[in-house]
Design a protein around this motif. Structure first.
Motif, short mmCIF file in Angstrom:
data_model
loop_
_atom_site.label_atom_id
_atom_site.label_comp_id
_atom_site.label_asym_id
_atom_site.label_seq_id
_atom_site.Cartn_x
_atom_site.Cartn_y
_atom_site.Cartn_z
N PHE A 188 2.14 36.33 -24.84
CA PHE A 188 1.04 36.45 -25.22
C PHE A 188 0.68 35.56 -26.54
CE2 PHE A 188 2.77 40.09 -22.64
CZ PHE A 188 2.95 39.12 -21.20
N ILE A 189 1.08 35.14 -27.50
CA ILE A 189 0.37 34.88 -28.56
C ILE A 189 0.48 33.09 -28.21
CG2 ILE A 189 0.88 34.53 -31.01
CD1 ILE A 189 1.42 37.52 -30.77
N ASP A 190 1.76 32.93 -28.24
CA ASP A 190 2.43 31.31 -27.99
C ASP A 190 2.17 30.99 -26.81
OD1 ASP A 190 3.49 31.78 -31.00
OD2 ASP A 190 4.87 31.55 -29.98
N LYS A 191 1.48 29.64 -27.03
CA LYS A 191 0.75 28.53 -25.95
C LYS A 191 1.42 27.72 -25.68
CE LYS A 191 -2.80 28.20 -22.98
NZ LYS A 191 -4.63 27.61 -22.84
N VAL A 192 1.94 26.86 -24.46
CA VAL A 192 2.21 25.51 -24.30
C VAL A 192 1.18 24.30 -24.36
CG1 VAL A 192 3.79 23.61 -23.30
CG2 VAL A 192 4.85 25.64 -23.78
N VAL A 193 0.91 23.60 -24.90
CA VAL A 193 -0.48 22.98 -24.60
C VAL A 193 -0.71 22.20 -24.36
CG1 VAL A 193 -1.96 24.41 -26.10
CG2 VAL A 193 -1.15 22.38 -27.17
N ALA A 238 7.50 18.83 -25.81
CA ALA A 238 5.99 19.87 -25.56
C ALA A 238 5.40 20.66 -27.04
CB ALA A 238 7.07 21.37 -24.49
N LEU A 239 3.87 20.95 -26.47
CA LEU A 239 3.93 21.29 -28.62
C LEU A 239 3.07 23.32 -27.94
CD1 LEU A 239 1.28 18.42 -29.11
CD2 LEU A 239 3.43 18.87 -30.29
N VAL A 240 3.81 23.68 -29.10
CA VAL A 240 3.06 25.22 -28.95
C VAL A 240 1.51 25.38 -29.63
CG1 VAL A 240 4.00 27.37 -29.06
CG2 VAL A 240 5.40 25.77 -28.11
N GLU A 241 1.22 26.15 -29.39
CA GLU A 241 0.10 27.07 -30.18
C GLU A 241 -0.45 27.94 -29.83
OE1 GLU A 241 -4.38 25.47 -28.62
OE2 GLU A 241 -3.92 23.38 -29.44
N ARG A 242 -0.58 28.84 -31.32
CA ARG A 242 -0.35 30.28 -31.45
C ARG A 242 -1.39 30.67 -32.42
NH1 ARG A 242 4.17 32.93 -35.05
NH2 ARG A 242 5.89 31.79 -33.50
N LEU A 243 -2.94 31.45 -31.23
CA LEU A 243 -3.52 31.79 -31.35
C LEU A 243 -5.04 30.26 -31.87
CD1 LEU A 243 -3.31 34.96 -33.56
CD2 LEU A 243 -3.42 35.01 -31.11
N GLY A 244 -4.96 29.19 -30.71
CA GLY A 244 -5.10 28.53 -31.24
C GLY A 244 -5.18 27.56 -31.88
#
Length: 336
Positions: free
Chosen positions: A52-57, A30-36
């Motif tokens: 609330f900052i990191d997101k699995v995209v 999985a890939l994770v984005e932080r603040l886009g």
């Protein structure tokens, strides 16, 4: 009021704690984005992110997958319409490239494979597409692997499943194959007839040779048998002549001894000689090849007198061994 605030804080804390824990199954990434922006890649197992900052995209498997390419129409180099479908085996080797370098990876893969298949089919004639399928698979594999490398994809295998010409071409091919089969059947039939004729002629020739050899052997055996028969007959005649000569010699010796011991036997001998002479004339006259012979009766006494002198000489030869042997030789050469 304080209790309500405590409950809200606990709820938010629990939600944040639950959002910070990410479990990735084996074979996936999985890939994770932080603040886009891209931050990191999550490996299989337990992972933590900032709530609330990191997101699995993006979450995808890294195992090998199968891409089924639907049938597509194409044209060969000799302008024959065909329909081709294929199967592509591939897997993601770089998750970041697969997500950020192409928008829709699977759609891009399908379109790329179709383009490559049409390109390769256009370089070959119809007959080559059936006979060079393994070479086509190798070319497609090499080209697709190079083309998908920027997307973080590894193409492991490409297989063309079906190559179907148009209906008109299929009918033409069936007619061609039917004509080819009839041609082969005619050739095989003619070759069979030729072999049969050759074998028949060869059999007749061998039979004639064997017959000639048999006749030759029979002629040789017959000639050898005749030769042996003539040899045996000659030997028998020789032995018969030898025995007759010996009998004549013994008879003359007996007669000579009798004449020597009994003077009166001369008259009896004269009578026997005359009788034998007359019997010989009778036999000559009775034979098929008899000839008429005229004899002067007055010569008969002279003939008898000559026979008498022969007998007298034989009697004298009894006392002369050399003369007796000569007389035996005369009798052997001229038997009575």
């Amino acid at each position: 009021m304080n209790e309500l605030f405590l409950l809200v804080a606990l709820a938010l804390g629990g939600s944040a704690l639950a959002g910070s824990v990410k479990v990735i199954n084996q074979g996936n990434e999985a890939l994770v984005e932080r603040l886009g922006s891209y931050n990191k890649k999550l490996e299989p197992g337990l992972n933590f992110v900032v709530p609330f900052i990191d997101k699995v995209v993006f979450r995808e498997t890294i195992r090998e997958k199968v891409l089924d390419i639907p049938p597509q129409k194409g044209i060969t180099r000799d302008n024959v319409g065909i329909e081709v479908d294929a199967v592509v085996y591939w897997r993601i080797v770089d998750m970041e490239k697969a997500w950020y370098k192409v928008e829709n990876l699977q759609s891009a893969m399908v379109n790329l494979v179709l383009t490559q298949i049409r390109s390769e089919m256009g370089r070959l004639e119809l007959d080559e597409t059936f006979t060079a399928r393994s070479q086509i698979n190798e070319i497609l594999l090499r080209d697709l692997d190079i083309a998908t490398d920027p997307w973080g994809v590894k193409v492991t295998r490409v297989e063309l499943r079906d190559i179907v010409p148009s209906r008109a071409v299929q009918e033409s091919m069936e007619l061609q194959m039917s004509a080819e089969r009839r041609k082969r059947a005619a050739i095989l039939t003619s070759e069979g007839d030729r072999e049969s004729a050759i074998n028949s002629a060869r059999g007749k020739a061998e039979a004639q040779i064997l017959d000639a050899e048999a006749r030759q052997k029979a002629t040789i055996l017959q000639a050898e048998a005749q030769q042996k028969s003539l040899i045996l007959q000659a030997q028998a005649e020789r032995q018969q002549q030898v025995l007759k000569a010996q009998a004549t010699a013994e008879a003359l010796q007996i007669i000579a001894k009798t004449l020597k011991t009994d003077p009166g036997a001369r008259e009896a001998l004269h009578f026997l000689l005359a009788q034998h002479y007359l019997e010989m004339g009778t036999k000559i006259g009775s034979s098929d090849s008899s000839k008429v012979m005229f004899m002067d009766p007055r010569s008969i006494p002279a003939t008898l007198e000559g026979m008498r002198s022969i007998v007298s000489d034989a009697a004298q030869a009894d006392s002369n061994p050399l003369f007796a042997s000569d007389l035996s030789e005369i009798d052997n050469k001229h038997p009575h």
